[in-house]
Design an enzyme around this catalytic site. Structure first.
Site, mmCIF file in Angstrom:
data_model
loop_
_atom_site.group_PDB
_atom_site.id
_atom_site.type_symbol
_atom_site.label_atom_id
_atom_site.label_comp_id
_atom_site.label_asym_id
_atom_site.label_seq_id
_atom_site.Cartn_x
_atom_site.Cartn_y
_atom_site.Cartn_z
ATOM 1 N N ASP A 95 -10.651 4.025 -1.602
ATOM 2 C CA ASP A 95 -11.229 3.000 -0.719
ATOM 3 C C ASP A 95 -12.742 2.849 -0.909
ATOM 4 O O ASP A 95 -13.461 3.832 -1.047
ATOM 5 C CB ASP A 95 -11.002 3.383 0.749
ATOM 6 C CG ASP A 95 -9.578 3.121 1.185
ATOM 7 O OD1 ASP A 95 -8.705 2.984 0.306
ATOM 8 O OD2 ASP A 95 -9.335 3.069 2.402
ATOM 9 N N ASP A 102 0.833 -1.200 0.000
ATOM 10 C CA ASP A 102 0.000 0.000 0.000
ATOM 11 C C ASP A 102 0.870 1.254 0.000
ATOM 12 O O ASP A 102 1.638 1.491 0.938
ATOM 13 C CB ASP A 102 -0.892 -0.070 1.262
ATOM 14 C CG ASP A 102 -2.033 0.915 1.234
ATOM 15 O OD1 ASP A 102 -2.054 1.791 0.355
ATOM 16 O OD2 ASP A 102 -2.906 0.799 2.111
ATOM 17 N N GLY A 104 -4.932 3.469 -8.041
ATOM 18 C CA GLY A 104 -5.089 3.695 -9.479
ATOM 19 C C GLY A 104 -4.147 4.716 -10.079
ATOM 20 O O GLY A 104 -4.212 5.001 -11.270
#
Ligand code: GAL
Length: 408
Positions: free
Chosen positions: A229, A158, A208
């Site tokens: 999210d 992440d 993205g």
């Protein structure tokens, strides 16, 4: 987390954030990602959507037990993924330790494996994760080796603090260089994972940025988040669904668009909304990572998550992501081509009230079909005969999902 998130996205505005922009180049023809894993979209469970930081060893074991007891494992849910907040401190040699919530990660992995499941974990290419825990920056190889030594099978990576700590610091006014640094960071962890020799699914989470679908497979991505999210409401679910239109050609065996984990069973979603969410993720060939409180799952939620015929749409071996064919008012019609020439059709009513676009007359001709079609309704289990203009009554936020075995 959310605050960090909006700030980062605001700061990166103009940097081709691109979840909503159109693909710019053709998909890569030779992805390096596959490693034999994720040949169909990964299925499992992840701790974040329901438990967030309130996850611990006991909670993961309970989830694993429930995946077996509920029949989810046998329906294909294999990965038990620990999200953020497991990380402790590094010792003098730089080795990372799990925190007090996870006293023995190897023992946990052994337990999960003993239940016929696989264990996933989470980190960031930055110095800190989104929840402020230790990230992998500067320790990529060490961390990959640690995961392999524990028996980890899946890594979600992440972006989080990498944006500020590296991209904006090293290239303050150069968006192109920032993106290059980001891609290099994902590739670095890919190389580290590869070097361990242990097959691990590699999941990109960077919302993205920079049309990730164009480059992720070439730097090892098995799946990549295409959006911000998700949350357990139809606004977020529909936003993430819509963003997938146009990305169809980027998905395929070993490498998938990821509109984020499932919210089925979470928040105040109605049964129709849960069904619609699950159906549309299946149409998208999306990873099916349940995110609910499994030990307290209601039977009707279990029935949705374990509907074998809907799962079979998601896991179809052709691996072709579905597309939106047309919409009329608040109703959308999506199709997905399946192995053996079959076709899945989803009709989704996004209207807030039942009668807004109703009855809806389904046009088979607009789907490229000729004349009456024999279809199976995958939620009621009934056989249907669809004809041109068949009138459909769908409750608000409900879906009709059918499989046409031999479309004409
Ligand atoms: C977000 C991510 C979520 C969750 C969270 C953990 O950036 O999109 O899925 O992983 O971080 O802090």
């Amino acid at each position: 987390m959310r605050l960090f998130f909006s700030l980062s996205i605001a700061v990166l505005a103009g940097a081709s954030v691109a979840a909503s922009s159109q693909p710019r180049v053709a998909p890569m023809s030779a992805p390096v990602a596959a490693q034999g894993v994720a040949q169909t979209p990964p299925m499992g469970w992840n701790s974040w959507n329901y438990f967030a930081e309130k996850i611990d060893d006991k909670g993961v074991r309970a989830a694993a037990d429930q995946m077996v007891a509920s029949g989810m494992r046998d329906a294909g849910y294999i990965y038990v993924n620990i999200d953020d907040t497991w990380e402790g401190e590094r010792d003098a040699s730089g080795t990372l330790h799990s925190n007090a919530k996870f006293p023995n990660m190897k023992a946990l992995a052994d337990y999960v494996h003993s239940r016929g499941l696989k264990l996933g974990i989470y980190s960031s290419p930055g110095p800190r994760t989104c929840a402020g825990y230790e990230g992998s920056l500067g320790h990529e190889l060490q961390d990959a080796q640690l995961y392999a030594s524990w028996g980890i099978d899946y890594l979600k990576y992440d972006l989080c603090s990498f944006i500020r700590a590296v991209m904006q610091k090293q290239a303050p006014n150069d968006k192109a260089e920032q993106m290059r640094l980001m891609v290099a960071a994902y590739e670095k962890m890919h190389q580290a994972l590869q070097s361990t020799g242990r097959p691990m699914v590699y999941s990109f989470c960077q919302y993205g940025f920079d049309a990730v679908w164009e480059w992720a497979p070439s730097v090892g991505g098995n799946l990549w988040r295409t959006t911000d999210d998700i949350a357990p409401d139809m606004y977020h679910i529909y936003t993430n669904l819509s963003t997938q239109a146009g990305l169809e050609d980027y998905a395929g065996r070993g490498h998938w668009n990821d509109p984020d984990m499932l919210e089925v069973g979470n928040g105040k979603l109605t049964l129709a909304e849960n069904r619609a969410h699950f159906s549309m993720w299946a149409m998208l060939a999306a990873p099916l990572l349940a995110g609910n409180d499994l030990p307290h799952m209601k039977p009707e939620i279990r029935a949705i998550l374990t509907n074998r015929e809907v799962i079979a749409i998601d896991q179809d071996p052709l691996g072709k992501q579905g597309s939106r064919v047309y919409s009329e008012g608040e109703v959308e019609v999506w199709t997905r081509h399946l192995a053996g020439g079959a076709l899945a059709v989803a009709v989704l009513n996004m209207g807030n009230n039942r009668y807004s676009t109703h009855p809806f007359h389904l046009s088979l001709a607009r789907l490229g079909l000729h004349g009456a079609q024999q279809a199976k309704d995958l939620w009621s289990g009934k056989e249907l005969q669809l004809t041109e203009g068949t009138p459909l009554e769908l409750a608000s936020h409900d879906v009709l999902l059918v499989r046409i075995a031999t479309p004409k």
